[in-house]
Design an enzyme around this catalytic site. Sequence first.
Site, PDB file in Angstrom:
ATOM      1  N   TYR A 161      -8.811  -3.386 -11.457  1.00 44.02           N
ATOM      2  CA  TYR A 161      -8.356  -2.306 -10.796  1.00 44.02           C
ATOM      3  C   TYR A 161      -7.155  -1.470 -11.333  1.00 44.02           C
ATOM      4  N   CYS A 220       0.874  -1.060   0.045  1.00 40.59           N
ATOM      5  CA  CYS A 220       0.077   0.104  -0.028  1.00 40.59           C
ATOM      6  C   CYS A 220       0.739   1.282   0.014  1.00 40.59           C
ATOM      7  N   GLU A 263     -25.424  14.004  -2.584  1.00 37.78           N
ATOM      8  CA  GLU A 263     -26.677  14.395  -2.296  1.00 37.78           C
ATOM      9  C   GLU A 263     -27.667  13.431  -3.493  1.00 37.78           C
ATOM     10  N   LYS A 265      -0.084   5.412  -5.878  1.00 39.98           N
ATOM     11  CA  LYS A 265      -1.285   5.525  -7.041  1.00 39.98           C
ATOM     12  C   LYS A 265      -2.002   6.663  -6.719  1.00 39.98           C
ATOM     13  N   CYS A 287      -1.507   1.816  -2.948  1.00 42.79           N
ATOM     14  CA  CYS A 287      -2.588   2.787  -2.757  1.00 42.79           C
ATOM     15  C   CYS A 287      -2.113   4.275  -2.712  1.00 42.79           C
ATOM     16  N   HIS A 302     -26.565  20.296  -0.281  1.00 37.39           N
ATOM     17  CA  HIS A 302     -26.670  21.027  -1.520  1.00 37.39           C
ATOM     18  C   HIS A 302     -25.613  22.012  -1.355  1.00 37.39           C
ATOM     19  N   GLU A 360      -6.667   1.920 -13.154  1.00 34.53           N
ATOM     20  CA  GLU A 360      -6.216   3.069 -12.429  1.00 34.53           C
ATOM     21  C   GLU A 360      -4.806   3.482 -13.175  1.00 34.53           C
TER      22      GLU A 360
HETATM   23  P1  FAD Z   1       1.094  -6.280   1.889  1.00 37.18           P
HETATM   24  O1  FAD Z   1       0.916  -4.780   2.106  1.00 37.18           O
HETATM   25  O2  FAD Z   1       1.785  -6.604   0.626  1.00 37.18           O
HETATM   26  O3  FAD Z   1       2.627  -6.461   2.777  1.00 37.18           O
HETATM   27  C1  FAD Z   1       3.415  -7.640   2.932  1.00 37.18           C
HETATM   28  C2  FAD Z   1       4.687  -7.500   3.090  1.00 37.18           C
HETATM   29  O4  FAD Z   1       5.424  -8.716   3.623  1.00 37.18           O
HETATM   30  C3  FAD Z   1       5.551  -6.914   2.060  1.00 37.18           C
HETATM   31  O5  FAD Z   1       6.161  -5.875   2.566  1.00 37.18           O
HETATM   32  C4  FAD Z   1       6.372  -7.938   1.476  1.00 37.18           C
HETATM   33  O6  FAD Z   1       7.557  -7.621   0.993  1.00 37.18           O
HETATM   34  C5  FAD Z   1       6.729  -8.725   2.608  1.00 37.18           C
HETATM   35  N1  FAD Z   1       7.004 -10.109   2.777  1.00 37.18           N
HETATM   36  C6  FAD Z   1       6.501 -11.117   1.661  1.00 37.18           C
HETATM   37  N2  FAD Z   1       7.002 -12.144   1.915  1.00 37.18           N
HETATM   38  C7  FAD Z   1       7.786 -12.148   3.005  1.00 37.18           C
HETATM   39  C8  FAD Z   1       8.597 -13.030   3.915  1.00 37.18           C
HETATM   40  N3  FAD Z   1       8.525 -14.444   3.652  1.00 37.18           N
HETATM   41  N4  FAD Z   1       9.260 -12.688   4.884  1.00 37.18           N
HETATM   42  C9  FAD Z   1       9.223 -11.347   5.379  1.00 37.18           C
HETATM   43  N5  FAD Z   1       8.437 -10.453   4.762  1.00 37.18           N
HETATM   44  C10 FAD Z   1       7.677 -10.791   3.432  1.00 37.18           C
HETATM   45  N6  FAD Z   1      -6.080  -1.230  -1.465  1.00 37.18           N
HETATM   46  C11 FAD Z   1      -6.938  -0.275  -1.060  1.00 37.18           C
HETATM   47  O7  FAD Z   1      -7.376  -0.440  -0.105  1.00 37.18           O
HETATM   48  N7  FAD Z   1      -7.005   1.001  -1.832  1.00 37.18           N
HETATM   49  C12 FAD Z   1      -6.128   1.122  -2.819  1.00 37.18           C
HETATM   50  O8  FAD Z   1      -6.522   2.440  -3.496  1.00 37.18           O
HETATM   51  C13 FAD Z   1      -5.181   0.231  -3.187  1.00 37.18           C
HETATM   52  N8  FAD Z   1      -4.496   0.526  -4.284  1.00 37.18           N
HETATM   53  C14 FAD Z   1      -3.738  -0.666  -4.799  1.00 37.18           C
HETATM   54  C15 FAD Z   1      -2.933  -0.131  -6.042  1.00 37.18           C
HETATM   55  C16 FAD Z   1      -1.973  -0.987  -6.296  1.00 37.18           C
HETATM   56  C17 FAD Z   1      -1.096  -0.635  -7.422  1.00 37.18           C
HETATM   57  C18 FAD Z   1      -2.135  -2.380  -5.832  1.00 37.18           C
HETATM   58  C19 FAD Z   1      -0.774  -3.201  -6.000  1.00 37.18           C
HETATM   59  C20 FAD Z   1      -2.652  -2.617  -4.522  1.00 37.18           C
HETATM   60  C21 FAD Z   1      -3.426  -1.499  -4.099  1.00 37.18           C
HETATM   61  N9  FAD Z   1      -4.346  -1.864  -3.142  1.00 37.18           N
HETATM   62  C22 FAD Z   1      -5.235  -1.019  -2.721  1.00 37.18           C
HETATM   63  C23 FAD Z   1      -4.270  -3.214  -2.449  1.00 37.18           C
HETATM   64  C24 FAD Z   1      -3.365  -3.161  -0.905  1.00 37.18           C
HETATM   65  O9  FAD Z   1      -2.104  -2.390  -1.373  1.00 37.18           O
HETATM   66  C25 FAD Z   1      -3.374  -4.384  -0.314  1.00 37.18           C
HETATM   67  O10 FAD Z   1      -4.504  -4.880  -0.107  1.00 37.18           O
HETATM   68  C26 FAD Z   1      -2.733  -4.313   0.763  1.00 37.18           C
HETATM   69  O11 FAD Z   1      -1.352  -3.681   0.737  1.00 37.18           O
HETATM   70  C27 FAD Z   1      -2.625  -5.704   1.514  1.00 37.18           C
HETATM   71  O12 FAD Z   1      -1.901  -5.837   2.842  1.00 37.18           O
HETATM   72  P2  FAD Z   1      -0.902  -7.079   3.249  1.00 37.18           P
HETATM   73  O13 FAD Z   1      -0.703  -6.598   4.855  1.00 37.18           O
HETATM   74  O14 FAD Z   1      -1.808  -8.358   3.077  1.00 37.18           O
HETATM   75  O15 FAD Z   1       0.248  -7.072   2.364  1.00 37.18           O
HETATM   76  P1  NAP Z   2      -7.334  -8.014 -10.773  1.00 39.27           P
HETATM   77  O1  NAP Z   2      -8.478  -7.011 -10.412  1.00 39.27           O
HETATM   78  O2  NAP Z   2      -7.836  -9.562 -10.197  1.00 39.27           O
HETATM   79  O3  NAP Z   2      -7.536  -7.870 -12.343  1.00 39.27           O
HETATM   80  C1  NAP Z   2      -6.825  -8.937 -13.208  1.00 39.27           C
HETATM   81  C2  NAP Z   2      -6.959  -8.290 -14.691  1.00 39.27           C
HETATM   82  O4  NAP Z   2      -5.983  -8.965 -15.605  1.00 39.27           O
HETATM   83  C3  NAP Z   2      -8.428  -8.720 -15.504  1.00 39.27           C
HETATM   84  O5  NAP Z   2      -8.748  -7.900 -16.092  1.00 39.27           O
HETATM   85  C4  NAP Z   2      -8.107 -10.295 -15.861  1.00 39.27           C
HETATM   86  O6  NAP Z   2      -8.857 -10.656 -16.955  1.00 39.27           O
HETATM   87  C5  NAP Z   2      -6.673  -9.870 -16.527  1.00 39.27           C
HETATM   88  N1  NAP Z   2      -5.765 -10.987 -16.874  1.00 39.27           N
HETATM   89  C6  NAP Z   2      -5.492 -11.848 -15.785  1.00 39.27           C
HETATM   90  N2  NAP Z   2      -4.772 -12.889 -16.425  1.00 39.27           N
HETATM   91  C7  NAP Z   2      -4.298 -12.361 -17.632  1.00 39.27           C
HETATM   92  C8  NAP Z   2      -3.348 -12.868 -18.719  1.00 39.27           C
HETATM   93  N3  NAP Z   2      -2.700 -13.961 -18.568  1.00 39.27           N
HETATM   94  N4  NAP Z   2      -3.618 -11.935 -19.955  1.00 39.27           N
HETATM   95  C9  NAP Z   2      -4.274 -11.054 -20.048  1.00 39.27           C
HETATM   96  N5  NAP Z   2      -4.957 -10.634 -19.070  1.00 39.27           N
HETATM   97  C10 NAP Z   2      -5.153 -11.245 -17.947  1.00 39.27           C
HETATM   98  O7  NAP Z   2      -6.109  -7.885 -10.498  1.00 39.27           O
HETATM   99  P2  NAP Z   2      -5.219  -6.376 -10.370  1.00 39.27           P
HETATM  100  O8  NAP Z   2      -5.701  -5.114 -10.890  1.00 39.27           O
HETATM  101  O9  NAP Z   2      -3.898  -6.715 -10.397  1.00 39.27           O
HETATM  102  O10 NAP Z   2      -5.661  -6.015  -8.742  1.00 39.27           O
HETATM  103  C11 NAP Z   2      -5.002  -7.067  -7.790  1.00 39.27           C
HETATM  104  C12 NAP Z   2      -5.958  -6.455  -6.477  1.00 39.27           C
HETATM  105  O11 NAP Z   2      -5.258  -5.563  -6.071  1.00 39.27           O
HETATM  106  C13 NAP Z   2      -7.360  -6.135  -6.848  1.00 39.27           C
HETATM  107  O12 NAP Z   2      -8.093  -7.318  -6.625  1.00 39.27           O
HETATM  108  C14 NAP Z   2      -7.675  -5.021  -5.578  1.00 39.27           C
HETATM  109  O13 NAP Z   2      -8.406  -5.579  -4.375  1.00 39.27           O
HETATM  110  C15 NAP Z   2      -6.454  -4.496  -5.328  1.00 39.27           C
HETATM  111  N6  NAP Z   2      -6.398  -3.389  -5.605  1.00 39.27           N
HETATM  112  C16 NAP Z   2      -7.132  -2.434  -5.239  1.00 39.27           C
HETATM  113  C17 NAP Z   2      -7.245  -1.003  -5.640  1.00 39.27           C
HETATM  114  C18 NAP Z   2      -8.169  -0.069  -5.054  1.00 39.27           C
HETATM  115  O14 NAP Z   2      -8.807  -0.202  -3.909  1.00 39.27           O
HETATM  116  N7  NAP Z   2      -8.628   1.042  -5.678  1.00 39.27           N
HETATM  117  C19 NAP Z   2      -6.623  -0.743  -6.519  1.00 39.27           C
HETATM  118  C20 NAP Z   2      -5.649  -1.552  -7.216  1.00 39.27           C
HETATM  119  C21 NAP Z   2      -5.401  -2.769  -6.937  1.00 39.27           C
HETATM  120  P3  NAP Z   2      -9.964 -11.645 -16.831  1.00 39.27           P
HETATM  121  O15 NAP Z   2     -11.354 -10.695 -16.166  1.00 39.27           O
HETATM  122  O16 NAP Z   2     -10.316 -11.981 -18.067  1.00 39.27           O
HETATM  123  O17 NAP Z   2      -9.566 -12.626 -15.655  1.00 39.27           O
END
Ligand code: FAD
Ligand code: NAP
Length: 532
Positions: free
Chosen positions: A238, A95, A510, A103, A100, A505, A242
């Site tokens: 997503y 995140c 709203e 982004k 997040c 408003h 985004e």
């Molecule tokens: P993470 O935050 O991924 O943390 C896991 C940590 O563990 C990482 O630092 C990793 O390096 C570490 N790790 C992994 N394996 C090991 C190991 N074996 N030993 C030690 N450390 C390890 N969510 C939202 O709510 N709003 C958003 O706008 C949003 N935007 C997103 C945009 C993008 C581009 C992405 C990729 C995700 C977004 N998400 C968003 C999703 C959100 O980031 C995740 O749901 C959240 O970070 C998950 O938290 P977590 O604690 O499960 O794992």
């Molecule tokens: P995702 O939401 O699961 O979307 C993956 C996309 O890639 C889908 O459109 C899928 O298509 C396509 N795809 C999968 N395999 C493919 C392949 N081999 N070739 C071409 N297209 C393929 O995954 P994500 O966008 O990576 O996000 C991961 C998670 O991060 C989300 O589920 C979300 O919870 C979190 N996230 C949250 C936010 C937010 O809160 N604003 C922002 C970013 C991420 P199909 O539909 O055909 O499977």
Amino acid sequence: MATLTRIPRFTTFRSKNANLFDLPRSRSKPLLFGKAIVAYLCTENKYTYDLVVLGGGSGGLAAAKEAVELGAKVAVLDYVTPTPLGTKWGLGGTCVNVGCIPKKLMHQAALLGEAVHEAVAFGWQIPDPSSISIDWCALKTAVQNHVKSVNWVTRVELRNKKVDYINALGYFKDQHTIAGVMKNGEEKLITAQNILIAVGGRPNYPDIPGAIEYGITSDDIFSLEQSPGKTLVVGAGYIGLECAGFLNGMGFDTTIMVRSIILRGFDQQMANIVAEEMAERGVHFVYEAKPKAIEKQADGRLLVHWVDKDGEVHQDVYDTVLFAIGRRALTKELKPENVGLKLVKESGKIDAVNEQTNVPNIFAVGDVLHKKPELTPVAIHAGKLLARRLYGNSTAKMDYTNVATTVFSPLEYGCVGLSEEQAIAMHGEEKIEVYHAYYKPTEFFVPQKNVKHCYVKVVALRHDDQRILGMHFIGPSAGEVIQGFAAALKCNLTFPMLKSTVGIHPTTAEEFTRVFITKRSGMDPTPQSCCS
Ligand code: FAD
Ligand code: NAP
């Protein structure tokens, strides 16, 4: 009665392969002698820590901080494996570093570019607004400076709260022992009563030639040294929407390659409106297509071969190819077989019940959980509640239903609860009423912004108490709008209650209090007047 034995705080023993720094000790009830805190061994406590957290991201850190507040002795292992491009980052997880936060900042950068043009309509004197362009390097530096400051604050916070932070990649040795592989390859063994898996996930790459060598993912985009230029975004979830949204907003030629549908799992009418709006803003969409191979040309640009639904192969040249095709949970690396930890075959994730895995002292939160929303507040909430149940005598469990979310596409889409399709599937079409309206945000009039896609939808039960099952909003600041309604839904909001709510408003939120047209009626949901 526990026997107390005095031991030095950081005694280290070396074994052949491991640096065993886990002499049993307990900080649950430290005793103060003068100003010095002396660690005592409670011989009943066989482990160094009450809780070891694997992963210092949203869920892991929340659980660790809560557990320590409740008197537990806690360590967090966090380690970031660099991307194929070599990108790595600090403490805080996805995140903060590559999700997040960066982004939202890039989304904001794109919105500001749009605002410059709007400002002119409101009387701002901006010399030649048509010539404005983004300085990618300045943007990237600003974003990364913020990220680094958050990394720093997180480390300080852990130190202040006395959570031991260990920069190591952890895996299971046995049910109570974690091996942490440090940067220099050295292995440390750490024992704990309880272990929390919060290792999150990392982006997938497709199995096609050139994907790993030349493609990037969301793990790279926010710190990319050079401006991305003409970009192909593969995936329409997503992340795909985004990233494509902010890149297009910054003026980069952007294409989204959609394998099947837009935003799988979301209300499809809303998803398609989001895509239509993006297309009108200049994002190109290639539907029902998949990349086949990427080659690097002599000029350094990337030649992408892709296949359409009829199997025909096409080519185009891009500066950047960004894969946003979903994420893989980092569970295999934990050596789950060493503790008999079960993973779900199809996803590699953990099917925990109330965050409890099949191993009694091993828990899991966040993105590693099977069929749970991959969202930061979900991971945080589950982590905190788990810590309270483990160390605070709480019984409160995580409720994964009705979690609100927002897609930060240029015109945002926020929602909570069921989509129209899900509501119909669960209750049957006859039992569902869908209220909807297009609306015109007041602030869109002066700059003559496109209002065509500003739309709200309320999905409710048709009879009984007319409980609201889902709310959907496309428009500016959708996340801000939907958050409050999410609380109302938790309190069992009904359609009559919504209608008796007096709006603020002139806001866009709203519009929810004004909806009255049902889809069933066939009445025109476009607004009749401009600003009433
Ligand atoms: P993470 O935050 O991924 O943390 C896991 C940590 O563990 C990482 O630092 C990793 O390096 C570490 N790790 C992994 N394996 C090991 C190991 N074996 N030993 C030690 N450390 C390890 N969510 C939202 O709510 N709003 C958003 O706008 C949003 N935007 C997103 C945009 C993008 C581009 C992405 C990729 C995700 C977004 N998400 C968003 C999703 C959100 O980031 C995740 O749901 C959240 O970070 C998950 O938290 P977590 O604690 O499960 O794992
Ligand atoms: P995702 O939401 O699961 O979307 C993956 C996309 O890639 C889908 O459109 C899928 O298509 C396509 N795809 C999968 N395999 C493919 C392949 N081999 N070739 C071409 N297209 C393929 O995954 P994500 O966008 O990576 O996000 C991961 C998670 O991060 C989300 O589920 C979300 O919870 C979190 N996230 C949250 C936010 C937010 O809160 N604003 C922002 C970013 C991420 P199909 O539909 O055909 O499977």
